[in-house]
Design a protein around this motif. Sequence first.
Motif, PDB file in Angstrom:
ATOM      1  N   LEU A 107     -13.747  10.603 -48.958  1.00  0.00           N
ATOM      2  CA  LEU A 107     -14.648   9.925 -50.289  1.00  0.00           C
ATOM      3  C   LEU A 107     -14.492  10.418 -52.224  1.00  0.00           C
ATOM      4  CD1 LEU A 107     -17.567   8.763 -50.587  1.00  0.00           C
ATOM      5  CD2 LEU A 107     -18.624  10.406 -51.327  1.00  0.00           C
ATOM      6  N   GLU A 108     -13.267  11.755 -51.684  1.00  0.00           N
ATOM      7  CA  GLU A 108     -12.131  11.403 -52.722  1.00  0.00           C
ATOM      8  C   GLU A 108     -11.099  10.783 -52.826  1.00  0.00           C
ATOM      9  OE1 GLU A 108     -11.374  13.889 -56.061  1.00  0.00           O
ATOM     10  OE2 GLU A 108     -12.580  14.168 -54.931  1.00  0.00           O
ATOM     11  N   ILE A 109     -10.487  10.018 -51.603  1.00  0.00           N
ATOM     12  CA  ILE A 109      -9.447   8.988 -51.700  1.00  0.00           C
ATOM     13  C   ILE A 109      -9.831   7.636 -52.265  1.00  0.00           C
ATOM     14  CG2 ILE A 109      -8.037   7.960 -50.682  1.00  0.00           C
ATOM     15  CD1 ILE A 109      -7.250  10.764 -48.495  1.00  0.00           C
ATOM     16  N   ALA A 110     -11.496   7.669 -51.473  1.00  0.00           N
ATOM     17  CA  ALA A 110     -11.935   6.361 -51.767  1.00  0.00           C
ATOM     18  C   ALA A 110     -12.609   6.632 -53.252  1.00  0.00           C
ATOM     19  CB  ALA A 110     -13.461   6.250 -51.418  1.00  0.00           C
ATOM     20  N   LEU A 111     -12.711   7.217 -54.015  1.00  0.00           N
ATOM     21  CA  LEU A 111     -13.245   7.025 -55.659  1.00  0.00           C
ATOM     22  C   LEU A 111     -11.947   6.703 -56.312  1.00  0.00           C
ATOM     23  CD1 LEU A 111     -15.519  10.299 -56.499  1.00  0.00           C
ATOM     24  CD2 LEU A 111     -15.738   7.665 -56.521  1.00  0.00           C
ATOM     25  N   LYS A 112     -10.732   7.331 -55.958  1.00  0.00           N
ATOM     26  CA  LYS A 112      -8.971   7.447 -56.271  1.00  0.00           C
ATOM     27  C   LYS A 112      -9.052   5.890 -56.762  1.00  0.00           C
ATOM     28  CE  LYS A 112      -4.513   9.193 -56.495  1.00  0.00           C
ATOM     29  NZ  LYS A 112      -3.886   7.894 -56.529  1.00  0.00           N
ATOM     30  N   ASN A 113      -9.379   5.577 -54.940  1.00  0.00           N
ATOM     31  CA  ASN A 113      -8.752   4.280 -54.721  1.00  0.00           C
ATOM     32  C   ASN A 113      -9.676   3.409 -56.335  1.00  0.00           C
ATOM     33  OD1 ASN A 113      -6.544   4.319 -53.199  1.00  0.00           O
ATOM     34  ND2 ASN A 113      -8.264   4.363 -50.910  1.00  0.00           N
ATOM     35  N   LEU A 114     -11.332   3.284 -56.177  1.00  0.00           N
ATOM     36  CA  LEU A 114     -11.806   2.400 -56.627  1.00  0.00           C
ATOM     37  C   LEU A 114     -11.398   2.186 -57.718  1.00  0.00           C
ATOM     38  CD1 LEU A 114     -14.741   0.787 -56.875  1.00  0.00           C
ATOM     39  CD2 LEU A 114     -15.783   3.127 -57.652  1.00  0.00           C
ATOM     40  N   SER A 115     -11.460   4.116 -58.707  1.00  0.00           N
ATOM     41  CA  SER A 115      -9.844   3.850 -60.311  1.00  0.00           C
ATOM     42  C   SER A 115      -9.022   3.059 -60.241  1.00  0.00           C
ATOM     43  CB  SER A 115      -9.807   5.514 -60.864  1.00  0.00           C
ATOM     44  OG  SER A 115      -9.051   6.129 -59.779  1.00  0.00           O
ATOM     45  N   GLU A 116      -8.710   2.819 -59.292  1.00  0.00           N
ATOM     46  CA  GLU A 116      -7.093   1.907 -59.450  1.00  0.00           C
ATOM     47  C   GLU A 116      -7.266   0.313 -58.755  1.00  0.00           C
ATOM     48  OE1 GLU A 116      -4.053   4.399 -56.804  1.00  0.00           O
ATOM     49  OE2 GLU A 116      -3.937   6.044 -58.021  1.00  0.00           O
ATOM     50  N   ARG A 117      -9.199   0.095 -58.582  1.00  0.00           N
ATOM     51  CA  ARG A 117      -8.673  -1.182 -58.319  1.00  0.00           C
ATOM     52  C   ARG A 117      -8.490  -0.861 -56.972  1.00  0.00           C
ATOM     53  NH1 ARG A 117      -9.592  -4.747 -63.921  1.00  0.00           N
ATOM     54  NH2 ARG A 117     -11.083  -5.642 -61.810  1.00  0.00           N
ATOM     55  N   LYS A 118      -8.564  -0.763 -56.285  1.00  0.00           N
ATOM     56  CA  LYS A 118      -7.490  -1.099 -54.780  1.00  0.00           C
ATOM     57  C   LYS A 118      -8.515  -1.286 -54.224  1.00  0.00           C
ATOM     58  CE  LYS A 118      -2.986   1.347 -55.749  1.00  0.00           C
ATOM     59  NZ  LYS A 118      -2.573   2.203 -55.074  1.00  0.00           N
ATOM     60  N   ASN A 119      -9.812  -2.045 -53.769  1.00  0.00           N
ATOM     61  CA  ASN A 119     -11.165  -2.234 -53.169  1.00  0.00           C
ATOM     62  C   ASN A 119     -10.950  -1.890 -52.084  1.00  0.00           C
ATOM     63  OD1 ASN A 119     -12.101  -2.326 -55.846  1.00  0.00           O
ATOM     64  ND2 ASN A 119     -11.865  -4.337 -56.613  1.00  0.00           N
ATOM     65  N   SER A 120     -10.097  -2.599 -51.033  1.00  0.00           N
ATOM     66  CA  SER A 120      -9.929  -2.857 -49.810  1.00  0.00           C
ATOM     67  C   SER A 120     -10.694  -1.129 -48.826  1.00  0.00           C
ATOM     68  CB  SER A 120      -9.123  -3.746 -48.839  1.00  0.00           C
ATOM     69  OG  SER A 120      -7.944  -3.429 -49.361  1.00  0.00           O
ATOM     70  N   GLU A 121      -8.581  -0.510 -50.196  1.00  0.00           N
ATOM     71  CA  GLU A 121      -8.511   0.971 -49.329  1.00  0.00           C
ATOM     72  C   GLU A 121      -9.685   1.413 -49.680  1.00  0.00           C
ATOM     73  OE1 GLU A 121      -6.463  -1.075 -51.492  1.00  0.00           O
ATOM     74  OE2 GLU A 121      -4.702  -0.814 -50.564  1.00  0.00           O
ATOM     75  N   CYS A 122     -10.531   1.631 -50.858  1.00  0.00           N
ATOM     76  CA  CYS A 122     -11.723   2.179 -51.276  1.00  0.00           C
ATOM     77  C   CYS A 122     -12.645   2.079 -50.005  1.00  0.00           C
ATOM     78  CB  CYS A 122     -12.025   1.744 -52.233  1.00  0.00           C
ATOM     79  SG  CYS A 122     -14.164   2.405 -53.072  1.00  0.00           S
ATOM     80  N   VAL A 123     -13.256   0.906 -49.456  1.00  0.00           N
ATOM     81  CA  VAL A 123     -13.981   0.772 -48.966  1.00  0.00           C
ATOM     82  C   VAL A 123     -13.735   1.047 -47.722  1.00  0.00           C
ATOM     83  CG1 VAL A 123     -15.279  -1.367 -47.423  1.00  0.00           C
ATOM     84  CG2 VAL A 123     -14.637  -2.280 -49.633  1.00  0.00           C
ATOM     85  N   ARG A 124     -12.804   1.466 -46.928  1.00  0.00           N
ATOM     86  CA  ARG A 124     -11.968   1.674 -45.800  1.00  0.00           C
ATOM     87  C   ARG A 124     -11.913   3.103 -46.036  1.00  0.00           C
ATOM     88  NH1 ARG A 124      -7.111   4.358 -44.610  1.00  0.00           N
ATOM     89  NH2 ARG A 124      -6.525   3.657 -46.131  1.00  0.00           N
ATOM     90  N   GLU A 125     -11.964   4.220 -46.835  1.00  0.00           N
ATOM     91  CA  GLU A 125     -11.653   5.363 -46.945  1.00  0.00           C
ATOM     92  C   GLU A 125     -13.370   5.993 -47.263  1.00  0.00           C
ATOM     93  OE1 GLU A 125      -9.920   8.171 -46.868  1.00  0.00           O
ATOM     94  OE2 GLU A 125      -8.223   6.076 -46.565  1.00  0.00           O
ATOM     95  N   ALA A 126     -14.177   5.122 -47.552  1.00  0.00           N
ATOM     96  CA  ALA A 126     -15.657   4.828 -47.647  1.00  0.00           C
ATOM     97  C   ALA A 126     -16.650   4.933 -46.329  1.00  0.00           C
ATOM     98  CB  ALA A 126     -16.866   4.188 -48.532  1.00  0.00           C
ATOM     99  N   ILE A 127     -16.003   4.155 -45.144  1.00  0.00           N
ATOM    100  CA  ILE A 127     -16.825   3.780 -43.895  1.00  0.00           C
ATOM    101  C   ILE A 127     -15.849   5.134 -43.253  1.00  0.00           C
ATOM    102  CG2 ILE A 127     -16.027   2.399 -42.065  1.00  0.00           C
ATOM    103  CD1 ILE A 127     -15.827   0.198 -43.763  1.00  0.00           C
ATOM    104  N   LEU A 128     -14.843   5.558 -43.101  1.00  0.00           N
ATOM    105  CA  LEU A 128     -14.585   6.947 -42.849  1.00  0.00           C
ATOM    106  C   LEU A 128     -15.205   7.746 -42.673  1.00  0.00           C
ATOM    107  CD1 LEU A 128     -10.327   5.946 -42.997  1.00  0.00           C
ATOM    108  CD2 LEU A 128     -11.744   6.402 -40.805  1.00  0.00           C
ATOM    109  N   ALA A 129     -15.045   8.477 -44.579  1.00  0.00           N
ATOM    110  CA  ALA A 129     -16.736   9.582 -45.017  1.00  0.00           C
ATOM    111  C   ALA A 129     -17.299   9.139 -44.368  1.00  0.00           C
ATOM    112  CB  ALA A 129     -16.333   9.208 -46.125  1.00  0.00           C
ATOM    113  N   VAL A 130     -18.403   8.026 -44.063  1.00  0.00           N
ATOM    114  CA  VAL A 130     -19.029   7.869 -43.383  1.00  0.00           C
ATOM    115  C   VAL A 130     -19.238   8.501 -41.873  1.00  0.00           C
ATOM    116  CG1 VAL A 130     -21.315   6.067 -42.465  1.00  0.00           C
ATOM    117  CG2 VAL A 130     -20.471   5.550 -44.497  1.00  0.00           C
ATOM    118  N   GLU A 131     -18.194   7.841 -41.456  1.00  0.00           N
ATOM    119  CA  GLU A 131     -18.055   7.955 -39.802  1.00  0.00           C
ATOM    120  C   GLU A 131     -17.698  10.141 -40.003  1.00  0.00           C
ATOM    121  OE1 GLU A 131     -14.733   5.550 -39.038  1.00  0.00           O
ATOM    122  OE2 GLU A 131     -15.892   4.157 -38.481  1.00  0.00           O
TER     123      GLU A 131
END
Length: 192
Positions: free
Chosen positions: A164-188
């Motif tokens: 989730l921390e990596i997803a937030l970093k990617n969200l702040s950097e507008r790396k949307n696909s990486e953000c979604v991938r990390e968010a899914i990994l957080a849920v998993e």
Amino acid sequence: MPLEKHFSDYYNYESHSLQHEDITDFTRNKLWNIIYEFFRLLMEEEYGKDEFFHAMEIYWDHFGLRITRLPKSTNTGFLELEKLFSSLKWYKVFDFLEITGKIVEMLRGKSESDSFKARCSACLRYHNAPYGFVGEYIVPMMNEFEKYSVETVIEQDNGASYHLEIALKNLSERKNSECVREAILAVEATLS
């Protein structure tokens, strides 16, 4: 001091329009006042001047300024720091705030850093800037429940918080696909 609405706000005499890809000078000045207050209090402490100059070195390095031109006195340092802050494009102001949040945590701890970030987020929210701190990053605004949920997971020490921390970093950097991938990994990670 908490931000309060006043007569001109209630009756819409002063319109605070949405600040999506810019921030007004008024908002910038309010944010600077929050930063200035932290450094003013820091300077009153025994080793505050040394810590102030260490912070200045971090800003100078991040924004590509010559360290040899680092001010030698605290008064000049404040003026130069304010000049830098005032000259930044709106999105670089957010970089400055993120860096300041990390500096506050480094010098004064997580509690004071959280307070600094909360004050900045309140200021941005009050002035209709659709961004705010979540964790250590400035991201597009979420509602309070979403923000609380994300911050609660990040505070835990597990795989979900890491992703989730990596997803937030990617969200702040507008790396949307990486953000979604990390968010899914957080849920998993929460399911395993």
